[in-house]
Motif scaffolding. Structure first.
Motif, PDB file in Angstrom:
ATOM      1  N   ARG A  92      77.101 -42.108  20.492  1.00 16.50           N
ATOM      2  CA  ARG A  92      78.088 -43.156  20.138  1.00 16.50           C
ATOM      3  C   ARG A  92      78.774 -43.707  21.373  1.00 16.50           C
ATOM      4  O   ARG A  92      79.140 -44.880  21.409  1.00 16.50           O
ATOM      5  CB  ARG A  92      79.129 -42.611  19.176  1.00 16.50           C
ATOM      6  CG  ARG A  92      78.779 -42.770  17.721  1.00 16.50           C
ATOM      7  CD  ARG A  92      77.697 -41.808  17.301  1.00 16.50           C
ATOM      8  NE  ARG A  92      77.212 -41.991  15.956  1.00 16.50           N
ATOM      9  CZ  ARG A  92      77.621 -41.247  14.920  1.00 16.50           C
ATOM     10  NH1 ARG A  92      78.525 -40.335  15.087  1.00 16.50           N
ATOM     11  NH2 ARG A  92      77.117 -41.451  13.733  1.00 16.50           N
ATOM     12  N   SER A  93      78.938 -42.869  22.386  1.00 14.49           N
ATOM     13  CA  SER A  93      79.631 -43.366  23.579  1.00 14.49           C
ATOM     14  C   SER A  93      78.799 -44.443  24.276  1.00 14.49           C
ATOM     15  O   SER A  93      79.332 -45.270  25.016  1.00 14.49           O
ATOM     16  CB  SER A  93      79.938 -42.222  24.534  1.00 14.49           C
ATOM     17  OG  SER A  93      78.741 -41.657  25.006  1.00 14.49           O
ATOM     18  N   MET A 150      89.545 -50.147  17.617  1.00 20.03           N
ATOM     19  CA  MET A 150      90.621 -49.680  16.729  1.00 20.03           C
ATOM     20  C   MET A 150      91.177 -50.841  15.916  1.00 20.03           C
ATOM     21  O   MET A 150      91.392 -50.738  14.714  1.00 20.03           O
ATOM     22  CB  MET A 150      91.764 -49.102  17.557  1.00 20.03           C
ATOM     23  CG  MET A 150      91.522 -47.753  18.107  1.00 20.03           C
ATOM     24  SD  MET A 150      93.064 -47.252  18.909  1.00 20.03           S
ATOM     25  CE  MET A 150      92.593 -45.644  19.455  1.00 20.03           C
ATOM     26  N   ALA A 151      91.417 -51.957  16.621  1.00 22.29           N
ATOM     27  CA  ALA A 151      92.114 -53.072  15.982  1.00 22.29           C
ATOM     28  C   ALA A 151      91.298 -53.665  14.844  1.00 22.29           C
ATOM     29  O   ALA A 151      91.863 -54.046  13.820  1.00 22.29           O
ATOM     30  CB  ALA A 151      92.450 -54.146  17.019  1.00 22.29           C
ATOM     31  N   TYR A 209      85.141 -40.974  17.916  1.00 26.19           N
ATOM     32  CA  TYR A 209      86.068 -40.751  16.806  1.00 26.19           C
ATOM     33  C   TYR A 209      86.647 -42.045  16.266  1.00 26.19           C
ATOM     34  O   TYR A 209      87.088 -42.105  15.128  1.00 26.19           O
ATOM     35  CB  TYR A 209      87.212 -39.830  17.261  1.00 26.19           C
ATOM     36  CG  TYR A 209      86.709 -38.504  17.728  1.00 26.19           C
ATOM     37  CD1 TYR A 209      86.287 -37.550  16.805  1.00 26.19           C
ATOM     38  CD2 TYR A 209      86.615 -38.205  19.076  1.00 26.19           C
ATOM     39  CE1 TYR A 209      85.796 -36.330  17.228  1.00 26.19           C
ATOM     40  CE2 TYR A 209      86.133 -36.982  19.507  1.00 26.19           C
ATOM     41  CZ  TYR A 209      85.717 -36.050  18.571  1.00 26.19           C
ATOM     42  OH  TYR A 209      85.238 -34.864  18.987  1.00 26.19           O
ATOM     43  N   VAL A 210      86.649 -43.077  17.116  1.00 22.85           N
ATOM     44  CA  VAL A 210      87.225 -44.348  16.678  1.00 22.85           C
ATOM     45  C   VAL A 210      86.295 -45.030  15.664  1.00 22.85           C
ATOM     46  O   VAL A 210      86.754 -45.671  14.730  1.00 22.85           O
ATOM     47  CB  VAL A 210      87.462 -45.270  17.905  1.00 22.85           C
ATOM     48  CG1 VAL A 210      87.869 -46.656  17.473  1.00 22.85           C
ATOM     49  CG2 VAL A 210      88.532 -44.663  18.785  1.00 22.85           C
TER      50      VAL A 210
ATOM     51  N   LEU B 146      91.845 -42.652  14.392  1.00 21.82           N
ATOM     52  CA  LEU B 146      92.389 -43.705  15.251  1.00 21.82           C
ATOM     53  C   LEU B 146      93.745 -43.293  15.808  1.00 21.82           C
ATOM     54  O   LEU B 146      94.019 -43.434  17.005  1.00 21.82           O
ATOM     55  CB  LEU B 146      92.549 -45.013  14.474  1.00 21.82           C
ATOM     56  CG  LEU B 146      91.289 -45.713  13.982  1.00 21.82           C
ATOM     57  CD1 LEU B 146      91.646 -47.023  13.288  1.00 21.82           C
ATOM     58  CD2 LEU B 146      90.355 -45.981  15.135  1.00 21.82           C
ATOM     59  N   CYS B 147      94.586 -42.747  14.913  1.00 18.98           N
ATOM     60  CA  CYS B 147      95.931 -42.368  15.351  1.00 18.98           C
ATOM     61  C   CYS B 147      95.866 -41.229  16.359  1.00 18.98           C
ATOM     62  O   CYS B 147      96.627 -41.208  17.335  1.00 18.98           O
ATOM     63  CB  CYS B 147      96.780 -41.963  14.154  1.00 18.98           C
ATOM     64  SG  CYS B 147      97.152 -43.363  13.110  1.00 18.98           S
ATOM     65  N   ALA B 148      94.946 -40.290  16.133  1.00 23.19           N
ATOM     66  CA  ALA B 148      94.830 -39.157  17.061  1.00 23.19           C
ATOM     67  C   ALA B 148      94.392 -39.647  18.441  1.00 23.19           C
ATOM     68  O   ALA B 148      94.961 -39.242  19.461  1.00 23.19           O
ATOM     69  CB  ALA B 148      93.834 -38.146  16.510  1.00 23.19           C
TER      70      ALA B 148
END
Lengths: 213, 228
Positions: A92-93, A150-151, A209-210, B146-148
């Motif tokens: 994923r990276s 994230m956004a 993780y995002v 996301l928060c982490a």
């Protein structure tokens, strides 16, 4: 390792090809940065020092990057492309690195116009400023790509990215402006390199993780 | 962790805070000597411990974020959120007390040359965006991730911003601590330590309290859904 880099190259090529076909991001960044410089010309009263103009150059760069980053993951979300990418048998990276590379390419193209335009409208650009811009680009794209991912996960999308990005961009502005205006730019360039290294590592490690649940 | 143990923790930290906070206030006003700065120096005993407590909140929030990403422990996301929420409140109080101190000491409400204050402004903006992020994403595993990640960016941003502000500014912030140890009288240092302990105990109590409330909310929601 070589497969990882091949994955990155393939994904980055995908972004660049998409941009070459649609031509949406780079032209808007170019137009934006030139318009911003013209606006800054009228925002600076006559007799303002070149130092103030150098500071505004950094504002233009940060906001131009922000404009490009807002669009970074829009296709991935809207066309559900991200689901496909996550299913692909690659780390994923690699998605993050590829997106960072392509954003870096877009930003460099915008700056290839912006820096000569700045020299034309305001004052000359020295080597330290160019080095500062090059180092800052790495940090902007590395951090910006994670924040853009994230956004787009949220409802606010375009509204959210500037809020997330600007506090993290403050150290870049400090380093960049310092490199442009200080007599001894070396420590500011060193600081930018430190920022790049630290945030590139944390972005690289956390991107998975995002995008996954 | 069992509910009774949690309640014990809450009771313990609340008692500790209830004892330490009045003790700290009493020490500040009746025990610590007034130094050459006059009475306004007293705000130091609140400003600095609150700032340190805010760092503790942000650090704890990031630690819980890391635990969430690393071990996937359920509840770690909520704990991280509560710690950061309190950190923002402590951060706002740091800005407020710092601003008051700057006014009485240097005659200005805001000084860009006061590095800690500028650092807290950057952190305040950063962590305020945390709430925007959290409340624009649907609750669920992705929001927790996301928060982490964002909270981890925060703890990295603290030293980087500190360096940046140090590079950007000239130097007028009074230095109470340096390489030669604390530059204050023993009674002042003792009072400071009690104040710091009081603020940390207050953080722990508020943290446990808010967490207990949030857990109760979640449990209530679960029961309602079962009934519906």
């Amino acid at each position: 390792m070589s497969t990882y880099l091949a994955d990155v190259a393939t994904l980055a090529r995908k972004d660049l090809r998409l941009e070459l076909r649609v031509r949406s991001v780079v032209p808007s960044m170019l137009l934006f940065v030139v318009s911003a410089l013209v606006v800054f010309h009228f925002a600076l009263p006559s007799g303002s020092s070149d130092l103030a103009a150098k500071g505004l150059l950094w504002v233009a760069i940060i906001f131009t990057a922000l404009l490009g980053l807002t669009r970074a993951f829009v296709a991935e979300r809207e066309q559900r492309l991200l689901d496909g990418l996550l299913l692909a048998p690659c780390d994923r990276s690699a998605i993050w690195l590829a997106k960072t590379v392509s954003m870096l390419g877009f930003l460099v193209v915008a700056e290839l116009v912006a820096l000569p335009a700045f020299a034309l409208f305001f004052s000359g650009i020295d080597g330290a400023t160019v080095a500062g811009v090059a180092l800052a680009n790495l940090g902007i794209c590395a951090v910006g790509t994670v924040l853009a991912a994230m956004a787009v996960a949220g409802r606010a999308r375009e509204l959210l990215l500037p809020l997330l990005f600007l506090p993290l961009a403050i150290p870049i502005v400090v380093g960049g402006v310092g490199a442009s205006v200080a007599d001894e730019p070396a420590r500011y360039l060193g600081f930018l390199a430190l920022y790049d290294a630290v945030f590139a590592i944390i972005s690289w490690a956390s991107f998975e993780y995002v995008v996954t649940e | 962790m069992s509910t009774s143990l949690r309640n014990n923790q809450l009771a313990l930290s609340a008692t500790l805070a209830a004892v330490l906070v009045p003790t700290a206030i009493a020490l500040v006003f009746f025990y610590a000597p007034v130094d050459e700065d006059g009475l306004n120096q007293k705000i130091f005993y609140f400003h600095v411990p609150i700032a340190l407590a805010a760092y503790a909140c942000f650090g704890w929030g990031a630690w819980k974020g890391l635990v969430h990403l690393w071990k996937g422990k359920p509840g770690a996301d909520l704990e991280s959120y509560v710690a950061i929420h309190l950190g923002v409140i402590f951060g706002a109080m740091t800005l407020l007390t710092g601003s008051l101190w700057a006014k009485f000491r240097w005659g200005h409400w805001w000084l860009w040359s006061e590095r800690q204050l500028v650092l807290f402004l950057v952190l305040f903006l950063f962590y305020s965006a945390y709430f925007m992020l959290r409340y624009s994403v649907e609750p669920g595993p992705q929001r927790a991730n996301l928060c982490a990640v964002y909270s981890l960016f925060g703890v990295v941003l603290i030293p980087i911003s500190f360096l940046a502000i140090r590079l950007a500014n000239q130097y007028i912030h009074p230095v109470a601590f340096n390489r030669h140890g604390p530059q204050m009288a023993g009674s002042q240092f003792f009072t400071f330590c009690v104040c710091l302990a009081a603020m940390l105990a207050l953080f722990a109590a508020l943290y446990q309290f808010e967490l207990a409330g949030k857990r109760l909310d979640a449990r209530l929601k679960e029961l309602r859904e079962l009934l519906a």
